[in-house]
Motif scaffolding. Structure first.
Motif: not given
Length: 560
Positions: A201-222
């Protein structure tokens, strides 16, 4: 380049080359049949569970209405091998959260046992979920490519070769737009290419610690699925499977599918080039059919978490068009029951992991008088959630904390009462495996009110979403679900005294919430924060100091 990455790079080159190669047919007497059968097997939300789950979630209800024990890697392996043995051709997929928030027998060894288990099962591909990123993107790459842990080395074996299967995430990119994971994988089934796409899901960052995905982006899944499906189609791959780490949110009954929610939106809107969708998130399981964007029926499946139910779809692929004949698809969900012989090789593997972690996992930390479960009451509270909040408050009171709040998603297992009620470190670790620190935040009364109003949110699709935070015993309020948004919380009191909007209070939360996780952005606006130790230490100390501990009442939130 690690051996795992080299293997995948070579596979990609071979796959593309094969797409451009014409294979000659044999003698006319040996012409192939017009269709190729393929059995698709998939599971999701395994979370590194090598042993069967305990407590209320240890059983599932079969189609005949009987509740039976389910799950466990040895039984999962037995069913997978049986299902694959029955089919001429098969693929095995994992649909996200394959590891992360894992029990100690996997987590103690940085989830290397789970990777080795899946290598042994010959997993075809694994879609990434949010929990794969619990320990950061660097750790994702290590588990993919191999090598020992940079700080603790190889604790399970002398070396670690990494995964023999690709990790998929078509909408996960680096900040410069380059892919952070493979968008797809291709396998050849009797000469016919079959593609699989993985998205989150594009809102995956809401469920992960910010420092764990620093430098990553989660785009629109469709958009990611449509783009990837077009690429595969251009390469001549017509048979396509989508692995989506999102919950379809079924209605009443195992096969009554909902008409709203994020995954439903994806299921009905992604490219019609996709033939089968397997989703994964939560406790529900279903076997559904949804119309694709052109109105053609498309099978959508979901099993149950922790290896308790796996999904199976028997496909027929037309040799001439190389596409799936959807009206020939036969799908079902298989309960991983304990009435078959467990796979002996996997059982030995599990026994080893459990044995090597037993000294740590079996250490007693306290006692309880009854089951402590995560199942929410009508108010949204749970006995275990309230106890965790009380434990964090107790740990943070020396730092001035007056109340504590914790998110149910941070509580990953129930505490099951057995024997004399002794609770072990392995059990509490399963409850809180993330290594979060307790933070004491300074918030005004108005901000506390705003935080509680943020318990009512919306999914990406616009569907209402409720996330009730577990409150400590010092916090009470009234909740009115029928009131307008922003006016659903009233009569807030702290230690029996009405909340004053202008007064500053000290609030204990875990580090994930302190950074605004789960959509609680107000926490990140705190003017000051103080560390108060680790949440697991707080839980263990509470259970030890107050043994035996009774399940707290779920009466801290009054319903209007």
């Amino acid at each position: 380049m690690g051996r795992g990455m080299a293997r995948r790079a070579l596979s990609a080159v071979v796959a593309v080359a094969a797409l451009c190669t014409t294979t000659g047919l044999g003698p006319a007497t040996a012409l192939p049949p017009p269709t190729v059968p393929l059995r698709l097997i998939a599971f999701g939300d395994l979370h590194g569970n090598l042993l069967p789950p305990e407590g209320p979630r240890s059983e599932v209800v079969r189609s005949d209405g009987e509740s039976v024990p389910a799950g466990g890697a040895a039984y999962l392996a037995a069913y997978v091998r049986q299902l694959r043995g029955q089919a001429e051709h098969s693929v095995l997929y994992s649909v996200g959260d394959t590891w992360g928030s894992s029990p100690l027998e996997s987590a103690m060894f940085h989830d290397e046992p789970t990777i080795e288990l899946l290598n042994d099962l010959d997993l075809t591909a694994a879609a990434l979920g949010n929990h794969e990123f619990d320990n950061g993107y660097t750790e994702v790459r290590r588990l993919r490519d191999g090598g020992c842990h940079p700080e603790q080395g190889c604790r399970y074996s002398d070396s670690f070769r990494g995964a023999d299967f690709p990790f998929l995430g078509a909408n996960v990119t680096n900040v410069d737009g380059t892919p952070a994971a493979l968008p797809f994988s291709i396998n050849y089934i009797d000469g016919i290419p079959v593609g699989v796409i993985g998205v989150l899901p594009r809102n995956t960052p809401e469920y992960i610690r910010a420092d764990a995905i620093e430098g990553l982006q989660f785009g629109d899944e469709i958009e990611a699925v449509d783009r990837t499906a077009d690429i595969l189609d251009a390469l001549g791959v017509r048979a396509l499977v989508l692995l989506y780490k999102g919950d379809l949110r079924a209605g009443e009954g195992a096969d009554k599918c909902s008409t709203d929610g994020n995954a439903t939106h994806v299921a009905t809107n992604v490219s019609p080039k996709v033939d089968v969708i397997v989703t994964s998130d939560g406790e529900s399981h279903f076997n559904c059919s949804y119309p694709d964007a052109l109105g053609n029926p498309r099978t959508v499946l979901q099993g149950a978490s922790h290896g308790r139910i796996i999904s199976v779809a028997d496909l027929s692929i037309d040799r001439k068009s190389r596409d799936v004949l959807r009206d020939h698809t036969v799908a079902f969900n298989q309960v991983i029951t304990h009435d078959i012989e467990p796979d002996p090789q996997t059982r030995q593997f599990v026994d080893r992991a459990v044995g090597e972690s037993s000294d740590v996992a079996g250490r007693p930390v306290g006692r309880i008088t009854d089951h402590l479960v995560r199942e929410p009451s009508h108010s949204g509270e749970s006995p275990l959630g309230n106890l965790v909040a009380d434990a964090q408050l107790a740990a943070a009171e020396p730092f001035g904390a007056q109340i504590a709040l914790t998110n149910p998603g941070g509580i990953r297992a129930d505490l099951t009462y057995t024997g004399d009620g002794t609770v072990t470190f392995g059990q509490t670790y399963a409850v809180q495996p993330f290594g979060n620190r307790v933070q004491v935040l300074e918030l005004t009364g108005a901000q506390i009110d705003a935080v509680l109003e943020q318990q009512f949110q919306e999914e990406v699709s616009g569907r209402p979403l409720e996330r009730i935070l577990a409150p400590s015993h010092t916090l009470r309020y009234t909740l009115d679900r029928l009131a307008p948004r922003g006016e659903r919380i009233r009569d807030i009191s702290i230690a029996g005294t009405p909340l004053i909007p202008e007064t500053t209070y000290s609030v204990a939360v875990n580090g994930f919430l302190a950074d605004g996780g789960d959509g609680f952005s107000v926490f990140s606006e705190a003017q000051r924060r103080t560390g108060a130790g680790h949440e697991l230490d707080a839980l263990n100390a509470y259970l030890s100091d107050r043994a035996p501990v009774k399940p707290p009442a779920t009466d801290r939130i009054d319903l209007h």
